[in-house]
Design a protein around this motif. Structure first.
Motif, PDB file in Angstrom:
ATOM      1  N   VAL A  29      -5.439   0.892   0.847  1.00 43.02           N
ATOM      2  CA  VAL A  29      -4.219   0.608   1.605  1.00 43.02           C
ATOM      3  C   VAL A  29      -3.084   0.708   0.596  1.00 43.02           C
ATOM      4  CG1 VAL A  29      -2.921  -1.081   2.941  1.00 43.02           C
ATOM      5  CG2 VAL A  29      -5.394  -0.881   3.257  1.00 43.02           C
ATOM      6  N   LEU A  30      -2.135   1.584   0.883  1.00 43.85           N
ATOM      7  CA  LEU A  30      -1.003   1.811  -0.018  1.00 43.85           C
ATOM      8  C   LEU A  30       0.285   1.425   0.684  1.00 43.85           C
ATOM      9  CD1 LEU A  30      -3.043   4.574  -0.338  1.00 43.85           C
ATOM     10  CD2 LEU A  30      -1.637   4.628  -2.382  1.00 43.85           C
ATOM     11  N   THR A  31       1.140   0.735  -0.056  1.00 43.01           N
ATOM     12  CA  THR A  31       2.463   0.393   0.457  1.00 43.01           C
ATOM     13  C   THR A  31       3.505   0.825  -0.551  1.00 43.01           C
ATOM     14  OG1 THR A  31       1.611  -1.520   1.671  1.00 43.01           O
ATOM     15  CG2 THR A  31       3.982  -1.455   1.282  1.00 43.01           C
ATOM     16  N   GLY A  32       4.465   1.588  -0.060  1.00 42.26           N
ATOM     17  CA  GLY A  32       5.638   1.919  -0.850  1.00 42.26           C
ATOM     18  C   GLY A  32       6.724   0.918  -0.514  1.00 42.26           C
ATOM     19  N   VAL A  33       7.364   0.375  -1.533  1.00 42.60           N
ATOM     20  CA  VAL A  33       8.449  -0.581  -1.339  1.00 42.60           C
ATOM     21  C   VAL A  33       9.674  -0.043  -2.069  1.00 42.60           C
ATOM     22  CG1 VAL A  33       9.222  -2.973  -1.621  1.00 42.60           C
ATOM     23  CG2 VAL A  33       6.788  -2.486  -1.293  1.00 42.60           C
ATOM     24  N   CYS A  34      10.813  -0.102  -1.409  1.00 42.15           N
ATOM     25  CA  CYS A  34      12.067   0.357  -2.001  1.00 42.15           C
ATOM     26  C   CYS A  34      13.133  -0.707  -1.792  1.00 42.15           C
ATOM     27  CB  CYS A  34      12.503   1.670  -1.352  1.00 42.15           C
ATOM     28  SG  CYS A  34      14.079   2.311  -2.001  1.00 42.15           S
ATOM     29  N   VAL A  35      13.802  -1.085  -2.865  1.00 41.43           N
ATOM     30  CA  VAL A  35      14.984  -1.945  -2.793  1.00 41.43           C
ATOM     31  C   VAL A  35      16.151  -1.089  -3.253  1.00 41.43           C
ATOM     32  CG1 VAL A  35      16.131  -3.984  -3.713  1.00 41.43           C
ATOM     33  CG2 VAL A  35      13.706  -4.091  -3.107  1.00 41.43           C
ATOM     34  N   MET A  36      17.160  -0.982  -2.385  1.00 36.53           N
ATOM     35  CA  MET A  36      18.258  -0.057  -2.631  1.00 36.53           C
ATOM     36  C   MET A  36      19.597  -0.731  -2.369  1.00 36.53           C
ATOM     37  SD  MET A  36      18.808   3.663  -0.760  1.00 36.53           S
ATOM     38  CE  MET A  36      17.299   4.371  -1.378  1.00 36.53           C
ATOM     39  N   THR A  37      20.550  -0.454  -3.269  1.00 37.21           N
ATOM     40  CA  THR A  37      21.946  -0.816  -3.060  1.00 37.21           C
ATOM     41  C   THR A  37      22.750   0.458  -3.247  1.00 37.21           C
ATOM     42  OG1 THR A  37      22.491  -1.264  -5.379  1.00 37.21           O
ATOM     43  CG2 THR A  37      21.511  -3.091  -4.125  1.00 37.21           C
ATOM     44  N   ALA A  38      24.044   0.367  -3.072  1.00 35.41           N
ATOM     45  CA  ALA A  38      24.893   1.542  -3.293  1.00 35.41           C
ATOM     46  C   ALA A  38      24.850   1.976  -4.761  1.00 35.41           C
ATOM     47  CB  ALA A  38      26.327   1.249  -2.853  1.00 35.41           C
ATOM     48  N   GLN A  39      24.518   1.058  -5.684  1.00 38.24           N
ATOM     49  CA  GLN A  39      24.520   1.360  -7.114  1.00 38.24           C
ATOM     50  C   GLN A  39      23.145   1.599  -7.732  1.00 38.24           C
ATOM     51  OE1 GLN A  39      26.155  -1.555  -5.919  1.00 38.24           O
ATOM     52  NE2 GLN A  39      28.038  -0.377  -5.686  1.00 38.24           N
ATOM     53  N   GLN A  40      22.095   1.082  -7.103  1.00 42.48           N
ATOM     54  CA  GLN A  40      20.787   1.191  -7.750  1.00 42.48           C
ATOM     55  C   GLN A  40      19.649   1.273  -6.734  1.00 42.48           C
ATOM     56  OE1 GLN A  40      19.753  -2.412  -9.993  1.00 42.48           O
ATOM     57  NE2 GLN A  40      21.518  -3.423  -9.077  1.00 42.48           N
ATOM     58  N   GLN A  41      18.516   1.731  -7.256  1.00 39.01           N
ATOM     59  CA  GLN A  41      17.322   1.863  -6.426  1.00 39.01           C
ATOM     60  C   GLN A  41      16.105   1.548  -7.282  1.00 39.01           C
ATOM     61  OE1 GLN A  41      16.973   5.580  -4.255  1.00 39.01           O
ATOM     62  NE2 GLN A  41      14.754   5.564  -4.458  1.00 39.01           N
ATOM     63  N   HIS A  42      15.203   0.745  -6.731  1.00 37.16           N
ATOM     64  CA  HIS A  42      13.957   0.391  -7.412  1.00 37.16           C
ATOM     65  C   HIS A  42      12.812   0.592  -6.422  1.00 37.16           C
ATOM     66  CE1 HIS A  42      16.241  -1.465 -10.700  1.00 37.16           C
ATOM     67  NE2 HIS A  42      17.015  -1.954  -9.747  1.00 37.16           N
ATOM     68  N   ASN A  43      11.776   1.318  -6.842  1.00 31.57           N
ATOM     69  CA  ASN A  43      10.634   1.592  -5.972  1.00 31.57           C
ATOM     70  C   ASN A  43       9.344   1.207  -6.675  1.00 31.57           C
ATOM     71  OD1 ASN A  43      12.735   3.268  -4.986  1.00 31.57           O
ATOM     72  ND2 ASN A  43      11.704   5.109  -5.674  1.00 31.57           N
ATOM     73  N   VAL A  44       8.336   0.944  -5.854  1.00 28.58           N
ATOM     74  CA  VAL A  44       6.990   0.730  -6.366  1.00 28.58           C
ATOM     75  C   VAL A  44       6.007   1.119  -5.265  1.00 28.58           C
ATOM     76  CG1 VAL A  44       6.790  -1.699  -5.632  1.00 28.58           C
ATOM     77  CG2 VAL A  44       5.492  -0.907  -7.614  1.00 28.58           C
ATOM     78  N   VAL A  45       4.831   1.570  -5.684  1.00 23.52           N
ATOM     79  CA  VAL A  45       3.730   1.808  -4.754  1.00 23.52           C
ATOM     80  C   VAL A  45       2.576   0.921  -5.195  1.00 23.52           C
ATOM     81  CG1 VAL A  45       2.061   3.476  -3.850  1.00 23.52           C
ATOM     82  CG2 VAL A  45       4.431   4.176  -4.259  1.00 23.52           C
ATOM     83  N   VAL A  46       2.033   0.162  -4.249  1.00 26.40           N
ATOM     84  CA  VAL A  46       0.934  -0.755  -4.534  1.00 26.40           C
ATOM     85  C   VAL A  46      -0.285  -0.291  -3.747  1.00 26.40           C
ATOM     86  CG1 VAL A  46       0.167  -3.157  -4.392  1.00 26.40           C
ATOM     87  CG2 VAL A  46       2.567  -2.631  -4.925  1.00 26.40           C
ATOM     88  N   SER A  47      -1.441  -0.289  -4.410  1.00 28.29           N
ATOM     89  CA  SER A  47      -2.689   0.131  -3.771  1.00 28.29           C
ATOM     90  C   SER A  47      -3.710  -0.996  -3.839  1.00 28.29           C
ATOM     91  CB  SER A  47      -3.248   1.372  -4.480  1.00 28.29           C
ATOM     92  OG  SER A  47      -4.439   1.788  -3.869  1.00 28.29           O
ATOM     93  N   THR A  48      -4.383  -1.219  -2.725  1.00 29.35           N
ATOM     94  CA  THR A  48      -5.441  -2.223  -2.642  1.00 29.35           C
ATOM     95  C   THR A  48      -6.693  -1.549  -2.090  1.00 29.35           C
ATOM     96  OG1 THR A  48      -3.819  -3.973  -2.189  1.00 29.35           O
ATOM     97  CG2 THR A  48      -6.108  -4.446  -1.620  1.00 29.35           C
ATOM     98  N   ASP A  49      -7.836  -1.797  -2.730  1.00 32.05           N
ATOM     99  CA  ASP A  49      -9.111  -1.280  -2.224  1.00 32.05           C
ATOM    100  C   ASP A  49      -9.675  -2.278  -1.218  1.00 32.05           C
ATOM    101  OD1 ASP A  49      -9.036   0.956  -3.866  1.00 32.05           O
ATOM    102  OD2 ASP A  49     -10.156  -0.031  -5.477  1.00 32.05           O
ATOM    103  N   VAL A  50     -10.080  -1.762  -0.066  1.00 30.13           N
ATOM    104  CA  VAL A  50     -10.621  -2.598   1.013  1.00 30.13           C
ATOM    105  C   VAL A  50     -12.007  -2.094   1.362  1.00 30.13           C
ATOM    106  CG1 VAL A  50     -10.295  -3.413   3.388  1.00 30.13           C
ATOM    107  CG2 VAL A  50      -8.290  -2.981   1.932  1.00 30.13           C
TER     108      VAL A  50
END
Length: 188
Positions: free
Chosen positions: A102-123
């Motif tokens: 199970v993979l989730t991409g998460v993005c936190v974004m403002t007009a000035q910056q962007q931070h992303n991560v992808v997290v994977s969990t084995d089920v």
């Protein structure tokens, strides 16, 4: 301090985000969620999370936008939401007795910056009988769920173990989300 907007209509993501103790409002973006040709699952969920965040940021340029997208993947194949009962049975037959991600991409974004991560969990999924599949479909729980199951519900009985973040499987990896919110100053 900028206002936080969760770019998701998912009740599960809303409930998880509340656990971090932040105030937020909800704007559900309308974007095309089609998988690109030969697109890998991790790239897919990260791309969709960023596209959702960007769509909401355009409407609310002074806010901090948090967006996420989750998919189920097995043998490099992205497994979507079930179209109907037959499709759900096909998905469960594929997952039955095997480990998937199970993979989730998460993005936190403002007009000035962007931070992303992808997290994977084995089920790990147990072998499912036709009777178990039929009963689970009758519960209505699988409808609208990636991989045709909800780990936080009845399907928990089919999952002997996971390796990684439980909240990721529900739809929002809380530890990683907290780190992204810290990076933009919304958490200490």
């Amino acid at each position: 301090m900028a206002h936080l907007i969760l770019a998701s209509g998912s009740p599960r993501r809303q409930e998880l985000l509340r656990q971090l103790g932040v105030d937020f409002s909800i704007v559900s973006p309308d974007i095309d969620e089609s998988v690109a040709v030969n697109e890998q699952a991790a790239i897919y969920v990260e791309r969709l999370a960023c596209e959702k965040a960007q769509a909401v940021l355009q409407q609310h340029p002074d806010a901090v936008i948090l967006a996420a997208d989750t998919c189920v993947s097995i043998s490099n194949q992205i497994i979507g939401k079930p179209r109907d009962k037959q499709h759900a049975f096909e998905i469960w037959s594929l997952l039955s007795g095997r480990c998937h991600q199970v993979l989730t991409g998460v993005c936190v974004m403002t007009a000035q910056q962007q931070h992303n991560v992808v997290v994977s969990t084995d089920v790990e999924f147990q072998h499912l009988s036709l009777h178990e599949m039929d009963a689970y479909w009758a519960s209505n729980e699988p409808i609208g769920k990636a991989g045709a199951y909800a780990i936080q519900g009845i399907a928990a009985r089919f999952i002997p173990c996971i390796h990684g973040s439980y909240s990721n499987v529900v739809g929002l990896p809380l530890h990683e989300t907290a780190q992204l919110l810290k990076a933009v100053g919304l958490l200490d």
